[in-house]
Design a protein around this motif. Sequence first.
Motif, PDB file in Angstrom:
ATOM      1  N   ASN A  45      20.515 122.093 -45.217  1.00  0.00           N
ATOM      2  CA  ASN A  45      21.790 121.898 -44.544  1.00  0.00           C
ATOM      3  C   ASN A  45      22.890 122.719 -45.206  1.00  0.00           C
ATOM      4  O   ASN A  45      23.796 123.216 -44.536  1.00  0.00           O
ATOM      5  CB  ASN A  45      22.164 120.410 -44.562  1.00  0.00           C
ATOM      6  CG  ASN A  45      21.420 119.612 -43.512  1.00  0.00           C
ATOM      7  OD1 ASN A  45      20.986 120.154 -42.490  1.00  0.00           O
ATOM      8  ND2 ASN A  45      21.258 118.323 -43.740  1.00  0.00           N
ATOM      9  N   PRO A 145      27.057 107.802 -50.547  1.00  0.00           N
ATOM     10  CA  PRO A 145      26.335 108.951 -49.985  1.00  0.00           C
ATOM     11  C   PRO A 145      25.099 109.286 -50.819  1.00  0.00           C
ATOM     12  O   PRO A 145      25.057 109.022 -52.025  1.00  0.00           O
ATOM     13  CB  PRO A 145      27.365 110.077 -50.058  1.00  0.00           C
ATOM     14  CG  PRO A 145      28.190 109.723 -51.252  1.00  0.00           C
ATOM     15  CD  PRO A 145      28.298 108.222 -51.223  1.00  0.00           C
ATOM     16  N   SER A 148      21.973 114.537 -51.684  1.00  0.00           N
ATOM     17  CA  SER A 148      21.961 115.733 -50.838  1.00  0.00           C
ATOM     18  C   SER A 148      23.218 115.802 -49.978  1.00  0.00           C
ATOM     19  O   SER A 148      23.774 116.893 -49.760  1.00  0.00           O
ATOM     20  CB  SER A 148      20.711 115.745 -49.954  1.00  0.00           C
ATOM     21  OG  SER A 148      20.668 114.601 -49.117  1.00  0.00           O
ATOM     22  N   TYR A 149      23.690 114.651 -49.492  1.00  0.00           N
ATOM     23  CA  TYR A 149      24.904 114.652 -48.666  1.00  0.00           C
ATOM     24  C   TYR A 149      26.130 114.974 -49.526  1.00  0.00           C
ATOM     25  O   TYR A 149      27.030 115.693 -49.094  1.00  0.00           O
ATOM     26  CB  TYR A 149      25.090 113.298 -47.983  1.00  0.00           C
ATOM     27  CG  TYR A 149      26.235 113.299 -46.984  1.00  0.00           C
ATOM     28  CD1 TYR A 149      26.069 113.875 -45.717  1.00  0.00           C
ATOM     29  CD2 TYR A 149      27.479 112.775 -47.308  1.00  0.00           C
ATOM     30  CE1 TYR A 149      27.120 113.911 -44.808  1.00  0.00           C
ATOM     31  CE2 TYR A 149      28.529 112.806 -46.401  1.00  0.00           C
ATOM     32  CZ  TYR A 149      28.345 113.370 -45.149  1.00  0.00           C
ATOM     33  OH  TYR A 149      29.389 113.410 -44.250  1.00  0.00           O
ATOM     34  N   ALA A 177      23.862 115.118 -40.714  1.00  0.00           N
ATOM     35  CA  ALA A 177      23.588 114.881 -42.132  1.00  0.00           C
ATOM     36  C   ALA A 177      24.109 113.518 -42.571  1.00  0.00           C
ATOM     37  O   ALA A 177      23.469 112.822 -43.369  1.00  0.00           O
ATOM     38  CB  ALA A 177      24.217 115.984 -42.978  1.00  0.00           C
ATOM     39  N   ALA A 178      25.271 113.122 -42.042  1.00  0.00           N
ATOM     40  CA  ALA A 178      25.833 111.802 -42.370  1.00  0.00           C
ATOM     41  C   ALA A 178      24.921 110.695 -41.860  1.00  0.00           C
ATOM     42  O   ALA A 178      24.713 109.675 -42.546  1.00  0.00           O
ATOM     43  CB  ALA A 178      27.225 111.667 -41.766  1.00  0.00           C
ATOM     44  N   SER A 181      22.038 110.399 -44.213  1.00  0.00           N
ATOM     45  CA  SER A 181      22.473 109.812 -45.475  1.00  0.00           C
ATOM     46  C   SER A 181      22.612 108.298 -45.356  1.00  0.00           C
ATOM     47  O   SER A 181      22.165 107.547 -46.232  1.00  0.00           O
ATOM     48  CB  SER A 181      23.810 110.431 -45.912  1.00  0.00           C
ATOM     49  OG  SER A 181      24.289 109.831 -47.107  1.00  0.00           O
TER      50      SER A 181
END
Length: 223
Positions: A45, A145, A148-149, A177-178, A181
């Motif tokens: 990402n 989070p 990675s996020y 992505a959120a 997460s």
Amino acid sequence: MESITEEQLIQMVRDFIESESSAPQISVSSSESHIDSDHHHQPSNIDTLEEMIWRETTDVEVEILEKILMYMRNMGSLIIEPKNLKKWVVLRLKMDGYEASLCKTTWVSFPGRAKGNYEFVDVITNGTRVIIDMEFRSQFELARPTQSYTKLIEALPSFFIGTEEKLGNVVTLLCSAAKESLKESGLHIPPWRKATYMLPKWFSENCKKVSFSPNSNSTIEEF
């Protein structure tokens, strides 16, 4: 409310530029372009985000970024309240001949999406619409989070300057992505974290453009 100083404003723009200069160069040779049977390489990402933000930057975006940097450097002793920052940017751009305005979007609630409102700076130049959002990164911060996020958000500029197409792509990526997460953290995904809610902040049909005249009684010094 605490005022924003010249140093803080310049740092906002410096963050944007330093992120660009530190973004790794992407080079794919013919030998690397195939998929190895033992290793399936897929862009992360962060790679995708950096491609969107930095590799696809247009001349218009760079021109406006340089203008804003110049404004910050020439502020002198001027101190601006945070609530007036976007209005100040609009006024400075208009003084330089840009078709700039403060956009105020609103949207009504319906199943799966709560009502809300938002503000950002809108510029039309050479037929291209450029969006300037001084609070962009903060819109995607999450509680608890994943690692990675967190790295993805750290790779995001503190504020956004870009075309509608770029903005839409970046928001969609970040919302996806959120979602991942939140799921990994075992948290419920609220409606306001979904792309269907986030995108109307900038693309709502109910968008009121407020323009300020540099020759009006309200001057930058009054902020």
